[in-house]
Design a protein around this motif. Structure first.
Motif, PDB file in Angstrom:
ATOM      1  N   GLY A   1       9.692  31.456  64.029  1.00 52.22           N
ATOM      2  CA  GLY A   1      10.628  31.421  62.912  1.00 52.22           C
ATOM      3  C   GLY A   1      10.170  32.235  61.727  1.00 52.22           C
ATOM      4  N   THR A   2      11.158  32.611  60.896  1.00 57.42           N
ATOM      5  CA  THR A   2      10.908  33.484  59.750  1.00 57.42           C
ATOM      6  C   THR A   2      11.294  32.796  58.445  1.00 57.42           C
ATOM      7  OG1 THR A   2      13.122  34.481  59.595  1.00 57.42           O
ATOM      8  CG2 THR A   2      11.616  35.383  61.265  1.00 57.42           C
ATOM      9  N   VAL A   3      10.946  33.453  57.339  1.00 53.64           N
ATOM     10  CA  VAL A   3      11.301  32.937  56.008  1.00 53.64           C
ATOM     11  C   VAL A   3      12.551  33.626  55.472  1.00 53.64           C
ATOM     12  CG1 VAL A   3       8.962  32.245  55.427  1.00 53.64           C
ATOM     13  CG2 VAL A   3       9.700  34.579  54.922  1.00 53.64           C
ATOM     14  N   ARG A   4      13.317  34.246  56.349  1.00 53.93           N
ATOM     15  CA  ARG A   4      14.502  34.996  55.911  1.00 53.93           C
ATOM     16  C   ARG A   4      15.431  34.163  55.052  1.00 53.93           C
ATOM     17  NH1 ARG A   4      19.027  38.349  59.518  1.00 53.93           N
ATOM     18  NH2 ARG A   4      20.642  38.315  57.909  1.00 53.93           N
ATOM     19  N   ASP A   5      15.652  32.906  55.417  1.00 56.89           N
ATOM     20  CA  ASP A   5      16.647  32.086  54.725  1.00 56.89           C
ATOM     21  C   ASP A   5      16.038  31.059  53.778  1.00 56.89           C
ATOM     22  OD1 ASP A   5      19.014  33.195  56.062  1.00 56.89           O
ATOM     23  OD2 ASP A   5      18.136  32.300  57.867  1.00 56.89           O
ATOM     24  N   SER A   6      14.734  31.152  53.546  1.00 59.89           N
ATOM     25  CA  SER A   6      14.106  30.167  52.655  1.00 59.89           C
ATOM     26  C   SER A   6      13.227  30.819  51.594  1.00 59.89           C
ATOM     27  CB  SER A   6      13.282  29.162  53.468  1.00 59.89           C
ATOM     28  OG  SER A   6      12.378  29.819  54.328  1.00 59.89           O
ATOM     29  N   SER A   7      13.259  32.147  51.479  1.00 62.87           N
ATOM     30  CA  SER A   7      12.465  32.823  50.456  1.00 62.87           C
ATOM     31  C   SER A   7      13.409  33.570  49.517  1.00 62.87           C
ATOM     32  CB  SER A   7      11.478  33.806  51.101  1.00 62.87           C
ATOM     33  OG  SER A   7      12.174  34.848  51.761  1.00 62.87           O
ATOM     34  N   PRO A   8      12.964  33.848  48.278  1.00 64.36           N
ATOM     35  CA  PRO A   8      13.831  34.554  47.322  1.00 64.36           C
ATOM     36  C   PRO A   8      14.291  35.914  47.837  1.00 64.36           C
ATOM     37  CG  PRO A   8      11.915  33.631  46.227  1.00 64.36           C
ATOM     38  CD  PRO A   8      11.678  33.465  47.691  1.00 64.36           C
ATOM     39  N   VAL A   9      13.431  36.576  48.603  1.00 63.26           N
ATOM     40  CA  VAL A   9      13.789  37.867  49.186  1.00 63.26           C
ATOM     41  C   VAL A   9      13.995  37.660  50.682  1.00 63.26           C
ATOM     42  CG1 VAL A   9      13.085  40.259  49.540  1.00 63.26           C
ATOM     43  CG2 VAL A   9      12.399  39.057  47.440  1.00 63.26           C
ATOM     44  N   PRO A  10      15.196  37.915  51.197  1.00 63.97           N
ATOM     45  CA  PRO A  10      15.493  37.599  52.606  1.00 63.97           C
ATOM     46  C   PRO A  10      14.863  38.575  53.595  1.00 63.97           C
ATOM     47  CG  PRO A  10      17.387  38.651  51.585  1.00 63.97           C
ATOM     48  CD  PRO A  10      16.371  38.456  50.482  1.00 63.97           C
ATOM     49  N   ILE A  11      13.544  38.567  53.649  1.00 63.27           N
ATOM     50  CA  ILE A  11      12.818  39.418  54.577  1.00 63.27           C
ATOM     51  C   ILE A  11      12.441  38.572  55.795  1.00 63.27           C
ATOM     52  CG2 ILE A  11      10.800  40.888  54.904  1.00 63.27           C
ATOM     53  CD1 ILE A  11      10.751  41.322  51.891  1.00 63.27           C
ATOM     54  N   PRO A  12      12.765  39.015  57.004  1.00 65.84           N
ATOM     55  CA  PRO A  12      12.495  38.202  58.201  1.00 65.84           C
ATOM     56  C   PRO A  12      11.044  38.269  58.661  1.00 65.84           C
ATOM     57  CG  PRO A  12      13.592  40.228  58.833  1.00 65.84           C
ATOM     58  CD  PRO A  12      13.535  40.235  57.327  1.00 65.84           C
ATOM     59  N   LEU A  13      10.138  37.786  57.805  1.00 66.95           N
ATOM     60  CA  LEU A  13       8.720  37.774  58.156  1.00 66.95           C
ATOM     61  C   LEU A  13       8.445  36.579  59.069  1.00 66.95           C
ATOM     62  CD1 LEU A  13       7.218  38.535  54.624  1.00 66.95           C
ATOM     63  CD2 LEU A  13       7.502  40.142  56.515  1.00 66.95           C
ATOM     64  N   THR A  14       7.852  36.844  60.226  1.00 61.48           N
ATOM     65  CA  THR A  14       7.565  35.771  61.183  1.00 61.48           C
ATOM     66  C   THR A  14       6.288  35.054  60.764  1.00 61.48           C
ATOM     67  OG1 THR A  14       8.608  37.066  62.930  1.00 61.48           O
ATOM     68  CG2 THR A  14       7.249  35.207  63.614  1.00 61.48           C
ATOM     69  N   MET A  15       6.469  34.045  59.911  1.00 62.66           N
ATOM     70  CA  MET A  15       5.328  33.278  59.416  1.00 62.66           C
ATOM     71  C   MET A  15       5.119  32.002  60.226  1.00 62.66           C
ATOM     72  SD  MET A  15       5.958  33.725  55.321  1.00 62.66           S
ATOM     73  CE  MET A  15       4.393  33.017  54.836  1.00 62.66           C
ATOM     74  N   GLY A  16       6.140  31.588  60.960  1.00 62.80           N
ATOM     75  CA  GLY A  16       6.094  30.302  61.640  1.00 62.80           C
ATOM     76  C   GLY A  16       6.541  29.215  60.683  1.00 62.80           C
ATOM     77  N   VAL A  17       7.797  28.786  60.790  1.00 67.62           N
ATOM     78  CA  VAL A  17       8.364  27.828  59.847  1.00 67.62           C
ATOM     79  C   VAL A  17       8.624  26.495  60.533  1.00 67.62           C
ATOM     80  CG1 VAL A  17       9.385  29.636  58.423  1.00 67.62           C
ATOM     81  CG2 VAL A  17      10.718  28.656  60.293  1.00 67.62           C
ATOM     82  N   PRO A  18       8.698  25.400  59.766  1.00 69.41           N
ATOM     83  CA  PRO A  18       8.964  24.093  60.377  1.00 69.41           C
ATOM     84  C   PRO A  18      10.318  24.080  61.075  1.00 69.41           C
ATOM     85  CG  PRO A  18       8.206  23.861  58.115  1.00 69.41           C
ATOM     86  CD  PRO A  18       8.480  25.306  58.314  1.00 69.41           C
ATOM     87  N   SER A  19      10.437  23.203  62.048  1.00 73.74           N
ATOM     88  CA  SER A  19      11.717  23.007  62.724  1.00 73.74           C
ATOM     89  C   SER A  19      11.999  21.516  62.811  1.00 73.74           C
ATOM     90  CB  SER A  19      11.709  23.638  64.118  1.00 73.74           C
ATOM     91  OG  SER A  19      10.637  23.159  64.902  1.00 73.74           O
ATOM     92  N   LEU A  20      13.256  21.170  62.608  1.00 73.09           N
ATOM     93  CA  LEU A  20      13.690  19.782  62.727  1.00 73.09           C
ATOM     94  C   LEU A  20      14.861  19.767  63.702  1.00 73.09           C
ATOM     95  CD1 LEU A  20      13.198  16.900  61.717  1.00 73.09           C
ATOM     96  CD2 LEU A  20      14.915  17.309  59.957  1.00 73.09           C
ATOM     97  N   GLY A  21      14.623  19.235  64.861  1.00 70.23           N
ATOM     98  CA  GLY A  21      15.583  19.279  65.947  1.00 70.23           C
ATOM     99  C   GLY A  21      14.817  19.485  67.240  1.00 70.23           C
ATOM    100  N   GLY A  22      15.510  19.378  68.350  1.00 71.26           N
ATOM    101  CA  GLY A  22      14.826  19.412  69.632  1.00 71.26           C
ATOM    102  C   GLY A  22      15.080  20.668  70.432  1.00 71.26           C
ATOM    103  N   THR A  23      14.516  20.682  71.626  1.00 64.46           N
ATOM    104  CA  THR A  23      14.594  21.813  72.535  1.00 64.46           C
ATOM    105  C   THR A  23      15.302  21.386  73.819  1.00 64.46           C
ATOM    106  OG1 THR A  23      12.506  21.266  73.628  1.00 64.46           O
ATOM    107  CG2 THR A  23      12.367  22.628  71.660  1.00 64.46           C
ATOM    108  N   PHE A  24      15.703  22.373  74.609  1.00 63.05           N
ATOM    109  CA  PHE A  24      16.047  22.076  76.002  1.00 63.05           C
ATOM    110  C   PHE A  24      15.556  23.217  76.863  1.00 63.05           C
ATOM    111  CE2 PHE A  24      19.976  24.507  75.043  1.00 63.05           C
ATOM    112  CZ  PHE A  24      20.136  25.263  76.202  1.00 63.05           C
ATOM    113  N   THR A  25      15.426  22.951  78.153  1.00 65.78           N
ATOM    114  CA  THR A  25      14.944  23.959  79.081  1.00 65.78           C
ATOM    115  C   THR A  25      15.809  23.939  80.337  1.00 65.78           C
ATOM    116  OG1 THR A  25      12.945  24.887  80.095  1.00 65.78           O
ATOM    117  CG2 THR A  25      13.249  22.500  80.232  1.00 65.78           C
ATOM    118  N   THR A  26      15.768  25.039  81.089  1.00 69.25           N
ATOM    119  CA  THR A  26      16.659  25.194  82.232  1.00 69.25           C
ATOM    120  C   THR A  26      15.873  25.570  83.480  1.00 69.25           C
ATOM    121  OG1 THR A  26      17.057  27.552  81.851  1.00 69.25           O
ATOM    122  CG2 THR A  26      18.489  25.996  80.691  1.00 69.25           C
TER     123      THR A  26
END
Length: 803
Positions: free
Chosen positions: A700-725
């Protein structure tokens, strides 16, 4: 005409820089002194002196400013490497600003006015210091601290999928099956073609947060695909049936929540609906054919297929899955009042945010109780109702655990007993129901907890489906003072071990352990050890000397002062001051009047998103997050004069009736960024046959949580689950940036990402449409507490139609 105008003009830039550096030096010096008195690093004090004197020398026009700053930059580089090595994001607050100032000082407009005579040594020293800092930054681009690279060495572990049978293209329960595995046997979308996924349709529910809604109005829904329809619920408990191929609305049910837009509505803790549940009489009849020809046939029902939805005003409603009309044979004309025998509570203080469990004959439901309001909250009772007529069959109250006989009219369940707000898992074959348990309120003070509440808090309890009697219980946090309730739906699967195949239940937890137990007996399959933890509770409370830790865990290392972070040296220094000001001796440091750092924080390494498994490959796909919180106990006498409670993470939580209120908040810098260094979020895979992590990558990136929408892959928290196939493609949408992503389960490679119009703190799902295409659906509605963009979107992605 003056003859010194030109020299004055040439000195302007160095003077401006000198003033700036003097002020920066004074700020570092002041903060450095404070940090040093707390026993922290002396760097900021020393750097403040060096930067400040550089500013003074610049103002005096002395060339020694260059040499002194070269020493500051060189020392800062060596210190940075000593503390954090070649970790790019850790180097940013330590070196980026000083590197930039070094480059500025080498520019002729700043350097030449200081050098009336050649000073090659000073210039060379600064040049070397700048190059060294730059090389460190460059070298750090090729390192990945915290990541694990690896690859699954098999396509199958020769294990069957033993989850309850359903059509491959359906998703008929919150976790796809009642086992909570979130595994789909679909394989049309593969690692080779997933990059071609495109939006297939978008539907807007029209249910968006209103002016009187609580802050944590959230779209956490995982839709169901069953009965030829897609069933969605909204934060205000509306249920919508959609055509799974087109997204067109078939029917909608609005429960018209009685308190919606009421003046006190905004004071609620939550407003969410994680899902609905489905029951089909025919499915059970097909699974259990009548063998006695003389046995009477079951009476027909007006609602052979039912959708069950809990509402935010404390009702459980049964709907006809075909039409959306209320099933009037259930309870009181289609609904059961969950306020019965609960006693008094503030509106919004008790209701079910999660879908009920559904079995052949029963619909079983728990309830959310608002944290940290008082010591006299509603019971955490679990109630099982007849799936057809809605009468109460049994009730399990952890405050009175042995008596499951339906409560008599006029009586009240045990007040403030531990609750179960998350999702059940069901093993109908063995007749067992699994409850991920919370604790008795309040969260951070437990001086008056009862023996019954202590026994069943913060663990996993298995009940007999038919009677509600306890089969076994296993506690994951003793005397929980950190809000470590078990949030994720337990996952049931048959596990391949060195001792043969065992029936397992996997429970992911906030503290980061994944506990693997025999689901029939509660005995550990993966070893669990009791480890010593910090002691020293406040007066009137106590702590457990040890806490259980699974050998399979994603617990972070003990945080240290050097782990504090910021965009600049200044906010990093303030975070280090905060760190040294708080009590922290590692995980499970007790709450205190001083203030305690809680890490992992109460959002947890794993929360209600849980985990998904591939039972055939014997792999778990997980999304651990790492965010520190702080808590501070406030004596009851001071609570009334405090700022008051605004939400579960804002203001003083009153804990009425307890000797202490509490302030809870994320550990953030003055700039609103996490005080701890990234990465804050990962995706990972675990080999369940060896308990080893196969791979782990920041996500994940800080694109939508930083003042400047730069898609830097910093590793952001996630709330929600996964699925696999079955094809080996796994999905996650819960990150703070607005994307649905696909990953290769074998190595963690990100294969695709789809941009979303809002936050998607949900668990996505997949199904096959009537047209034979495999769809991936995600609800993107945002999350009030996390500040992600809110909306009302249901989005489906699919491969392009073949021509």
């Amino acid at each position: 005409m003056s003859t010194d105008g030109a020299p004055r003009r040439s000195r302007l830039l160095p003077n401006i820089l000198g003033i700036v550096m003097l002020l920066m030096g004074l700020a570092l010096l002041a903060g450095g002194i404070k940090l040093a008195t707390l026993g922290g690093s002396l760097y900021y004090l020393i750097a403040g002196i060096g930067v400040g004197f550089t500013g003074v020398l610049l103002l005096q026009g002395r060339r020694s400013a260059i040499g002194l700053y070269a020493a500051v930059l060189f020392a800062s580089t060596i210190w940075s490497l000593y503390e954090v090595g070649l970790d790019w994001w850790q180097l940013v607050p330590r070196l980026a600003l000083w590197f930039a100032l070094g480059v500025v000082l080498l520019l002729p407009w700043f350097r030449k006015p200081l050098l009336r005579q050649p000073a090659p040594k000073a210039t060379a020293a600064l040049s070397i210091a700048v190059v060294l800092a730059g090389l460190c930054a460059l070298a750090s681009q090729f390192t990945n601290p915290g990541e694990i690279k690896g690859e699954l060495d098999r396509e199958t572990a020769n294990m069957p999928n033993t989850a309850p049978a359903m059509p491959d293209g359906d998703w008929n329960s919150y976790g796809r099956s009642a086992h909570g595995d979130r595994y789909s046997p679909l394989a049309q979308i593969t690692p080779d073609n997933v990059s071609k996924l495109t939006p297939a349709w978008t539907y807007r529910t029209g249910d968006i947060p209103g002016p009187n809604d609580p802050g944590e109005t959230t779209a956490e829904n995982t839709p169901l695909k069953v009965n030829g329809m897609l069933y969605v619920c909204t934060p205000h408990s509306q249920v919508i049936a959609l055509d799974p191929d087109t997204g067109k609305e078939i029917w909608r049910f609005d429960p018209k929540i009685s308190t919606q837009n009421a003046p006190n509505f905004k004071g609620w803790a939550h407003m969410t609906c994680r899902g609905v549940s489905y029951h089909d009489d025919a499915a059970y009849a097909a699974a259990s054919p009548v063998t006695d020809a003389s046995a009477p046939a079951a009476a027909p029902t007006a609602c052979p297929k039912r959708i069950f939805v809990p509402t935010a005003d404390t009702r459980l409603i049964a709907l006809n899955a075909d039409t959306g009309k209320m099933c009037e044979d259930f309870g009181d004309k289609g609904q059961v009042d969950l306020r019965a025998n609960i006693g008094e509570f503030t509106a919004g203080g008790y209701y079910s945010t999660s879908p009920p469990a559904v079995t052949k004959n029963l619909v079983v439901i728990g309830g959310h109780v608002t944290d940290n309001v008082s010591v006299d909250e509603p019971s955490g009772v679990i109630r099982a109702y007849d799936v057809h007529d809605g009468h109460l069959v049994w009730n399990w109250d952890s405050g009175n655990p042995d008596d499951t006989t339906p409560i008599a009219p006029g009586q009240t369940y045990t007040r403030n007993s531990p609750n179960m707000w998350s999702m059940f898992s069901v093993d109908e074959k063995n007749g067992m129901l699994y409850l991920p348990m919370g604790n008795q309120m309040p969260d951070q003070w437990g001086g008056n907890r009862t023996p019954e509440s202590e026994k069943y808090s913060a663990g996993l309890t298995a009940l007999d489906i038919d009677t509600g009697h306890v089969k076994w219980t296993y506690q994951f946090t003793h005397h929980d003072l950190w809000d470590m309730d078990v949030g994720g739906q337990p996952t049931l699967m048959d596990l391949k071990t060195a001792d043969g195949v065992k029936p397992a239940v996997l429970a992911s937890t906030k503290q980061g352990s994944i506990y693997v137990l025999n689901r029939l007996t509660g005995e550990p399959i993966v070893p669990i050890h009791e480890v010593p933890v910090p002691q020293g509770a406040v007066e009137g409370d106590r702590t457990s000397p040890t806490q259980p830790k699974s050998d399979l865990n994603f617990m972070p290392p003990v945080m240290q002062e050097r782990d504090m972070w910021g965009v600049t040296p200044f906010d990093q220094m303030l975070c280090r001051i905060d760190f040294k000001s708080l009590r922290y001796e590692g995980p499970f440091t007790p709450p205190s009047l001083q203030g305690t750092l809680v890490y992992p924080g109460n959002f947890g390494v794993f929360d209600w998103g849980g985990l998904s498994v591939d039972p055939v490959r014997q792999v778990a796909f997980v999304n651990p997050s790492y965010m520190a919180f702080r808590s501070k106990l406030v004596p009851a006498a001071e609570v009334a004069g405090g700022p008051g409670r605004k939400s579960e993470t804002e203001g003083v939580q009153p804990n009425k009736g307890a000797p202490y209120g509490v302030i809870l908040e994320a550990l953030l810098s003055p700039m609103g960024l996490p005080c701890q260094a990234p990465a804050w979020g990962y995706v990972a895979a675990v080999d369940l046959t060896t308990h080893q992590t196969i791979w782990k990558h920041k996500n994940g990136t800080v694109r939508d949580s930083s003042p400047v929408p730069i898609p830097l892959t910093m590793g952001v928290p996630s709330l929600g689950g996964t699925f696999t196939t079955a094809s080996g493609v796994s999905f996650l949408s819960g990150t703070l940036d607005q994307y649905l992503r696909a990953y290769d389960i074998r190595n963690g490679k990100q294969l695709w990402e789809g941009r979303l119009p809002a936050g998607a703190q949900t668990t996505p799902m997949t199904y096959t449409g009537k047209d034979g295409r495999q769809y991936v659906v995600v609800v993107a509605g945002g999350h009030g507490s996390l500040g992600t963009k809110q909306g009302d979107y249901v989005m489906a992605f699919a491969l392009p139609e073949s021509k």
